[in-house]
Design an enzyme around this catalytic site. Structure first.
Site, mmCIF file in Angstrom:
data_model
loop_
_atom_site.group_PDB
_atom_site.id
_atom_site.type_symbol
_atom_site.label_atom_id
_atom_site.label_comp_id
_atom_site.label_asym_id
_atom_site.label_seq_id
_atom_site.Cartn_x
_atom_site.Cartn_y
_atom_site.Cartn_z
ATOM 1 N N ARG A 1 0.810 -1.216 0.000
ATOM 2 C CA ARG A 1 0.000 0.000 0.000
ATOM 3 C C ARG A 1 0.846 1.271 0.000
ATOM 4 O O ARG A 1 0.309 2.380 -0.112
ATOM 5 C CB ARG A 1 -0.920 0.005 1.224
ATOM 6 C CG ARG A 1 -1.813 -1.206 1.295
ATOM 7 C CD ARG A 1 -2.615 -1.204 2.562
ATOM 8 N NE ARG A 1 -3.677 -0.230 2.502
ATOM 9 C CZ ARG A 1 -4.896 -0.477 2.041
ATOM 10 N NH1 ARG A 1 -5.210 -1.679 1.635
ATOM 11 N NH2 ARG A 1 -5.813 0.452 2.006
ATOM 12 N N LYS B 1 1.112 -0.530 -4.673
ATOM 13 C CA LYS B 1 0.382 -1.607 -5.330
ATOM 14 C C LYS B 1 -1.106 -1.324 -5.387
ATOM 15 O O LYS B 1 -1.771 -1.664 -6.352
ATOM 16 C CB LYS B 1 0.655 -2.911 -4.547
ATOM 17 C CG LYS B 1 0.021 -4.144 -5.130
ATOM 18 C CD LYS B 1 0.741 -4.585 -6.377
ATOM 19 C CE LYS B 1 0.086 -5.764 -7.043
ATOM 20 N NZ LYS B 1 0.397 -5.798 -8.489
ATOM 21 N N ASN C 1 -4.830 6.457 7.027
ATOM 22 C CA ASN C 1 -4.794 6.147 5.601
ATOM 23 C C ASN C 1 -5.915 6.934 4.949
ATOM 24 O O ASN C 1 -7.059 6.851 5.384
ATOM 25 C CB ASN C 1 -5.020 4.635 5.404
ATOM 26 C CG ASN C 1 -5.293 4.290 3.950
ATOM 27 O OD1 ASN C 1 -4.747 4.917 3.046
ATOM 28 N ND2 ASN C 1 -6.144 3.303 3.722
ATOM 29 N N GLY C 2 -5.582 7.709 3.902
ATOM 30 C CA GLY C 2 -6.628 8.475 3.222
ATOM 31 C C GLY C 2 -6.271 9.947 3.199
ATOM 32 O O GLY C 2 -5.118 10.322 3.406
ATOM 33 N N GLU D 1 -0.520 -1.376 -22.511
ATOM 34 C CA GLU D 1 -0.029 -2.074 -21.322
ATOM 35 C C GLU D 1 1.499 -2.166 -21.349
ATOM 36 O O GLU D 1 2.168 -1.996 -20.328
ATOM 37 C CB GLU D 1 -0.681 -3.472 -21.244
ATOM 38 C CG GLU D 1 -0.112 -4.446 -20.238
ATOM 39 C CD GLU D 1 -0.222 -3.983 -18.784
ATOM 40 O OE1 GLU D 1 -0.778 -2.917 -18.514
ATOM 41 O OE2 GLU D 1 0.305 -4.702 -17.923
ATOM 42 N N TRP E 1 2.384 6.003 1.778
ATOM 43 C CA TRP E 1 2.496 6.477 0.387
ATOM 44 C C TRP E 1 2.067 7.936 0.450
ATOM 45 O O TRP E 1 0.914 8.249 0.721
ATOM 46 C CB TRP E 1 1.581 5.676 -0.528
ATOM 47 C CG TRP E 1 1.705 6.033 -1.974
ATOM 48 C CD1 TRP E 1 2.691 5.640 -2.849
ATOM 49 C CD2 TRP E 1 0.800 6.855 -2.734
ATOM 50 N NE1 TRP E 1 2.446 6.171 -4.096
ATOM 51 C CE2 TRP E 1 1.303 6.911 -4.058
ATOM 52 C CE3 TRP E 1 -0.372 7.538 -2.442
ATOM 53 C CZ2 TRP E 1 0.676 7.620 -5.080
ATOM 54 C CZ3 TRP E 1 -1.000 8.256 -3.457
ATOM 55 C CH2 TRP E 1 -0.478 8.286 -4.757
HETATM 56 O O1 M6R Z 1 -5.691 -3.208 -7.821
HETATM 57 P P1 M6R Z 1 -6.161 -2.668 -9.123
HETATM 58 O O2 M6R Z 1 -6.152 -3.712 -10.204
HETATM 59 O O3 M6R Z 1 -7.493 -1.980 -9.033
HETATM 60 O O4 M6R Z 1 -5.099 -1.573 -9.521
HETATM 61 C C1 M6R Z 1 -5.264 -0.789 -10.661
HETATM 62 C C2 M6R Z 1 -3.992 -0.060 -11.011
HETATM 63 O O5 M6R Z 1 -3.590 0.761 -9.957
HETATM 64 C C3 M6R Z 1 -2.860 -1.032 -11.349
HETATM 65 O O6 M6R Z 1 -3.208 -1.905 -12.378
HETATM 66 C C4 M6R Z 1 -1.587 -0.271 -11.750
HETATM 67 O O7 M6R Z 1 -1.794 0.401 -12.962
HETATM 68 C C5 M6R Z 1 -0.401 -1.237 -11.829
HETATM 69 N N1 M6R Z 1 0.714 -0.702 -11.109
HETATM 70 C C6 M6R Z 1 0.043 -1.508 -13.219
HETATM 71 O O8 M6R Z 1 1.136 -2.355 -13.280
#
Ligand code: M6R
Length: 606
Positions: A27, A601, A98-99, A479, A74
């Site tokens: 996180r 993440k 958090n937030g 991507e 973060w």
């Molecule tokens: O957990 P999520 O799939 O909702 O996350 C979405 C994006 O934050 C996530 O895919 C991000 O773009 C990755 N770091 C890409 O590799």
């Protein structure tokens, strides 16, 4: 967004707090800190950077309190340095958060005018001063926190401990997730059940507006108005084991290599392998009468949705509207009641995706979610959950979650096509057979991984890289560009190949490599024309194709040939070379592949 944890234990809790924070590092990892209360006195240790820095400080000067809170950050408000690291505290109270507190500026101005002295640039510190003020005016901790919660605007989760109170912790949730863990004479708070997994599997999830008063033997959950409420205690299946890298240098490498296995697992869930037909458990949407699908997600998950748009439209003749969740949530898009709103998220906690889900629910849509974390908020708030069986994804750059999302969406598109009469029984068997072949094809790409080391040398240290693709290869180009920029920090952009001539072609010269995703499908010749346009301007082409002859004949700077498969499954297959290209470029450049700078993440703030 950040990870928070709290423990009311019977032994010193510092080590357990750090253990829980390791599970929450996905996180955020700008800084970390813990605070404990020992014989009524609050103590704190914080460190900039990864958790190991905090661990080092703790080894030098252990904290001994049996009650404590921890945080991995973060940064949103204030630079990622030690003074902005959580917990924030006075001698009366310590807070992790958090937030975002949206009205923090007004609150801070008021507090400062009343004489409060701020030590950080964070929004969080206003909570500390507000609670301290309330306590100073004689209120009990419970009343103080309740009074302060009413003054805060924004989305947040907090955990609070108090000087003079060794058996008290208060947590609150508005927007950001917070779970309560129930132990034997011990109580826990955590941003998710994974953080609490080593300590307890008895978990309840707080709802928006809830706050909780914890002692070692009780949890009193209250709503915004202060009325006591019941929240079900459920058994969590989150694993207590910390995932390791196996023989790989990075989690990302391990996760790329797990794809044949996890795609096969996911297929095992969505396919009747005795007949090679699709079976989707617990999903009773009638595709025949469905007017449209609205898909929304963020980042890589959004690109999975974009591939699905091509599939649903082509194979099921089903209209799809798709938008990134950060836009869709504010667009006030009119939606015909009865449509299907489909959300895609690895974590199931992404704030923008969750907000869009709630908007779509208000618009009377059926809500379905493709998620990797089954206990997540998005999963819990959906009518139908379509799990990806990717297993924990630790690398910040999403790889196996993406291809598992595509696997689920491919099965869903086949089901839709069948039910709407656009795919015959034989065609269904043919498409499913192609999906079942994929793990084998991907393994064969992975066997040639060494070729990417050389190709990556051609990308490393470039300033800009373009990615091109047409049709369902276009989202793979997007991507590929996202993967490269997030882990190598090289600027990269993905374009629909046909768009090149409308502007981006101005960028082409011998210093701009162009990665072209070009399977030999019905659009191949069109993409070849775009490659010619690049070559004519001195651009260096890196060609990813499934046609050996094209790779030999086209004068590309380098090329990689994947096994020949069906055009339906090509987005899944071509996802792997773009991952390997980004990975090896980042390794060559020596960046922090698994935890790239500035990222996290799971993005649980707007
Ligand atoms: O957990 P999520 O799939 O909702 O996350 C979405 C994006 O934050 C996530 O895919 C991000 O773009 C990755 N770091 C890409 O590799």
């Amino acid at each position: 967004m950040c990870g928070i944890v709290g423990i009311l234990g019977t032994q010193p809790v510092a080590d357990d707090l750090v253990d829980a924070l390791k599970r929450l590092e996905y996180r955020g990892y700008d800084s970390a800190g813990i605070s404990t209360v020992e014989n009524g006195v609050l103590g704190r240790l914080r460190a900039k950077g990864k958790l190991k820095n905090l661990q080092k400080r703790l080894n030098e000067a252990p904290l001994q309190g049996h009650a404590g809170i921890g945080h991995t950050r973060w940064a949103t408000h204030g630079a990622p340095n030690e003074s902005n690291a959580h917990p924030h505290m006075t001698d009366k109270v310590a807070v992790v958060h958090n937030g975002i507190i949206e009205n923090f500026k007004a609150l801070r101005d008021k507090l400062e005018s009343e004489g409060a002295h701020f030590e950080s640039d964070t929004d969080t510190e206003v909570i500390v001063h507000l609670i301290s003020e309330e306590l100073a005016s004689g209120r009990a901790p419970e009343q103080a926190v309740h009074g302060v919660l009413a003054q805060l605007e924004g989305a947040f989760a907090i955990a609070v401990i108090f000087g003079g109170h060794d058996d008290l912790m208060i947590g609150a949730r508005r927007g950001s997730p917070l779970a309560i863990g129930y132990g034997e004479d011990q109580m826990y708070l955590g941003s998710d059940a994974i953080a609490l997994a080593p300590f307890t599997d008895r978990v309840s999830y707080m709802e928006d507006g809830d706050w909780v008063i914890l002692t070692r033997s009780s949890a009193t959950i209250l709503d915004e108005g202060g009325q006591e409420v019941e929240r079900k205690i459920t058994k969590s299946f989150a694993s207590a084991m910390l995932v390791d890298k196996g023989n790989h240098r990075h989690f990302m490498a391990k996760e790329i290599h797990q794809q044949p296995e996890v795609i096969a697992h996911t297929l095992g869930y969505y396919v009747d392998l005795t007949k090679n037909i699709v079976k989707i458990p617990d999903f009773d949407i009638d595709f025949k009468t469905l007017p449209r699908i609205t898909i929304s997600a963020c980042g890589t998950a959004y690109y999975a949705g974009l591939v699905a748009k091509y599939w649903f439209e082509r194979y099921a003749r089903l209209p799809v509207e798709i938008d990134v969740a950060s836009e869709m949530r504010y667009r006030e898009a009119p939606m015909e009641p009865g449509g299907l709103a489909l959300f895609i998220s690895q974590s199931g906690e992404t704030a923008d995706t969750l907000a869009t889900l709630r908007y779509c629910r208000e618009q009377k849509q059926h809500v379905a979610a493709v998620v990797n974390v089954k206990e997540s908020t998005i999963a819990r708030e959906s009518d139908a959950v379509l799990p990806t069986l990717a297993g924990p994804e630790i690398g910040v750059a999403s790889t196996k979650a993406f291809t598992c999302q595509l696997t689920v969406l491919a099965c869903l598109a086949i089901k839709a096509g069948r039910e709407r009469g656009h795919i015959s029984k034989d065609e269904e068997v043919e498409l499913v057979t192609q999906l079942v072949e994929l793990p084998r094809h991907i393994s064969s790409v992975l066997k040639n991984e060494h070729l990417f080391e050389k190709i990556a040398h051609g990308l490393a240290h470039k300033r800009d890289v373009l990615y091109l693709g047409r049709g369902s290869s276009y989202p793979i180009a997007l991507e590929g560009a996202l993967k490269l920029k997030e882990i190598s920090y090289i600027h990269a952009e993905g374009y629909a190949a046909g768009e090149l001539k409308h502007g981006p072609i101005a960028l082409i010269d011998e210093d701009v490599p162009v990665v072209v995703v070009a399977p030999k499908d019905d659009l191949f010749e069109k993409t070849v024309s775009n490659m010619q346009e690049v070559a004519a301007r001195g651009g260096q082409i890196i060609l990813l194709t499934d046609d050996q002859e094209a790779a030999e004949n086209f004068n590309a700077a380098s090329s990689f040939v994947v096994p020949k498969a069906h055009s339906f499954t090509n987005p899944l297959l071509f996802a792997v070379p773009v991952q390997l290209l980004a990975y090896h470029t980042a390794v060559f450049m020596g960046t922090d592949v698994d935890q790239p700078r500035n990222l996290a993440k799971s993005v649980t703030v707007e």
